[in-house]
Motif scaffolding. Structure first.
Motif, PDB file in Angstrom:
ATOM      1  N   GLY A  73       0.813  -1.214   0.000  1.00 56.49           N
ATOM      2  CA  GLY A  73       0.000   0.000   0.000  1.00 56.49           C
ATOM      3  C   GLY A  73       0.843   1.257   0.000  1.00 56.49           C
ATOM      4  O   GLY A  73       0.543   2.226  -0.704  1.00 56.49           O
ATOM      5  N   GLN A  74       1.925   1.253   0.783  1.00 62.19           N
ATOM      6  CA  GLN A  74       2.803   2.406   0.823  1.00 62.19           C
ATOM      7  C   GLN A  74       3.489   2.612  -0.527  1.00 62.19           C
ATOM      8  O   GLN A  74       3.611   3.735  -1.000  1.00 62.19           O
ATOM      9  CB  GLN A  74       3.856   2.232   1.920  1.00 62.19           C
ATOM     10  CG  GLN A  74       4.682   3.461   2.160  1.00 62.19           C
ATOM     11  CD  GLN A  74       5.673   3.284   3.295  1.00 62.19           C
ATOM     12  OE1 GLN A  74       5.872   2.193   3.809  1.00 62.19           O
ATOM     13  NE2 GLN A  74       6.302   4.369   3.686  1.00 62.19           N
ATOM     14  N   TRP A  75       3.926   1.520  -1.167  1.00 65.93           N
ATOM     15  CA  TRP A  75       4.554   1.615  -2.490  1.00 65.93           C
ATOM     16  C   TRP A  75       3.573   2.180  -3.511  1.00 65.93           C
ATOM     17  O   TRP A  75       3.932   3.038  -4.322  1.00 65.93           O
ATOM     18  CB  TRP A  75       5.063   0.242  -2.921  1.00 65.93           C
ATOM     19  CG  TRP A  75       5.580   0.232  -4.312  1.00 65.93           C
ATOM     20  CD1 TRP A  75       5.014  -0.340  -5.397  1.00 65.93           C
ATOM     21  CD2 TRP A  75       6.778   0.868  -4.779  1.00 65.93           C
ATOM     22  NE1 TRP A  75       5.787  -0.111  -6.515  1.00 65.93           N
ATOM     23  CE2 TRP A  75       6.879   0.629  -6.163  1.00 65.93           C
ATOM     24  CE3 TRP A  75       7.771   1.617  -4.153  1.00 65.93           C
ATOM     25  CZ2 TRP A  75       7.926   1.114  -6.927  1.00 65.93           C
ATOM     26  CZ3 TRP A  75       8.816   2.103  -4.923  1.00 65.93           C
ATOM     27  CH2 TRP A  75       8.881   1.840  -6.293  1.00 65.93           C
ATOM     28  N   LYS A  76       2.323   1.731  -3.471  1.00 65.11           N
ATOM     29  CA  LYS A  76       1.322   2.225  -4.412  1.00 65.11           C
ATOM     30  C   LYS A  76       1.042   3.713  -4.201  1.00 65.11           C
ATOM     31  O   LYS A  76       0.812   4.445  -5.164  1.00 65.11           O
ATOM     32  CB  LYS A  76       0.047   1.405  -4.308  1.00 65.11           C
ATOM     33  CG  LYS A  76       0.209   0.023  -4.900  1.00 65.11           C
ATOM     34  CD  LYS A  76      -1.036  -0.816  -4.746  1.00 65.11           C
ATOM     35  CE  LYS A  76      -0.789  -2.214  -5.321  1.00 65.11           C
ATOM     36  NZ  LYS A  76      -1.941  -3.090  -5.107  1.00 65.11           N
ATOM     37  N   LEU A  77       1.064   4.170  -2.952  1.00 64.86           N
ATOM     38  CA  LEU A  77       0.866   5.594  -2.686  1.00 64.86           C
ATOM     39  C   LEU A  77       2.011   6.429  -3.259  1.00 64.86           C
ATOM     40  O   LEU A  77       1.784   7.501  -3.825  1.00 64.86           O
ATOM     41  CB  LEU A  77       0.733   5.850  -1.186  1.00 64.86           C
ATOM     42  CG  LEU A  77      -0.607   5.484  -0.577  1.00 64.86           C
ATOM     43  CD1 LEU A  77      -0.559   5.645   0.943  1.00 64.86           C
ATOM     44  CD2 LEU A  77      -1.711   6.343  -1.155  1.00 64.86           C
ATOM     45  N   PHE A  78       3.247   5.951  -3.110  1.00 63.92           N
ATOM     46  CA  PHE A  78       4.382   6.678  -3.667  1.00 63.92           C
ATOM     47  C   PHE A  78       4.304   6.700  -5.190  1.00 63.92           C
ATOM     48  O   PHE A  78       4.606   7.723  -5.817  1.00 63.92           O
ATOM     49  CB  PHE A  78       5.707   6.062  -3.204  1.00 63.92           C
ATOM     50  CG  PHE A  78       6.205   6.641  -1.913  1.00 63.92           C
ATOM     51  CD1 PHE A  78       6.849   7.859  -1.884  1.00 63.92           C
ATOM     52  CD2 PHE A  78       6.034   5.956  -0.728  1.00 63.92           C
ATOM     53  CE1 PHE A  78       7.322   8.397  -0.704  1.00 63.92           C
ATOM     54  CE2 PHE A  78       6.495   6.479   0.461  1.00 63.92           C
ATOM     55  CZ  PHE A  78       7.140   7.704   0.476  1.00 63.92           C
ATOM     56  N   CYS A  79       3.906   5.583  -5.806  1.00 65.25           N
ATOM     57  CA  CYS A  79       3.765   5.545  -7.263  1.00 65.25           C
ATOM     58  C   CYS A  79       2.648   6.473  -7.731  1.00 65.25           C
ATOM     59  O   CYS A  79       2.794   7.169  -8.745  1.00 65.25           O
ATOM     60  CB  CYS A  79       3.498   4.122  -7.736  1.00 65.25           C
ATOM     61  SG  CYS A  79       4.900   3.025  -7.527  1.00 65.25           S
ATOM     62  N   LEU A  80       1.550   6.502  -6.996  1.00 66.00           N
ATOM     63  CA  LEU A  80       0.444   7.392  -7.334  1.00 66.00           C
ATOM     64  C   LEU A  80       0.887   8.847  -7.245  1.00 66.00           C
ATOM     65  O   LEU A  80       0.592   9.655  -8.138  1.00 66.00           O
ATOM     66  CB  LEU A  80      -0.741   7.133  -6.396  1.00 66.00           C
ATOM     67  CG  LEU A  80      -1.944   8.039  -6.569  1.00 66.00           C
ATOM     68  CD1 LEU A  80      -2.636   7.746  -7.888  1.00 66.00           C
ATOM     69  CD2 LEU A  80      -2.901   7.853  -5.411  1.00 66.00           C
TER      70      LEU A  80
END
Length: 56
Positions: free
Chosen positions: A35-42
């Motif tokens: 989830g944290q990785w997806k937030l950074f990518c977003l």
């Protein structure tokens, strides 16, 4: 014939590490890290859209 520039992935990781200070994940468990990785990518993709402009 139109040649396209060769795109690399490394600038994305450099941006996340250098500018966003993502040197390590602050959460534990695979689901939370994902989830944290997806937030950074977003965040990275939204900044690209804001910088270059979004044209539908």
């Amino acid at each position: 014939m139109i040649t396209q520039r060769f795109a690399t992935v490394e600038p994305v990781f450099g941006n996340l590490r250098g500018n966003k200070r993502l040197h390590r994940f602050t959460l534990r468990s695979k689901a939370k890290v994902d989830g944290q990785w997806k937030l950074f990518c977003l965040m990275h993709n939204l900044e690209k859209l804001a910088h270059y402009g979004y044209v539908a």
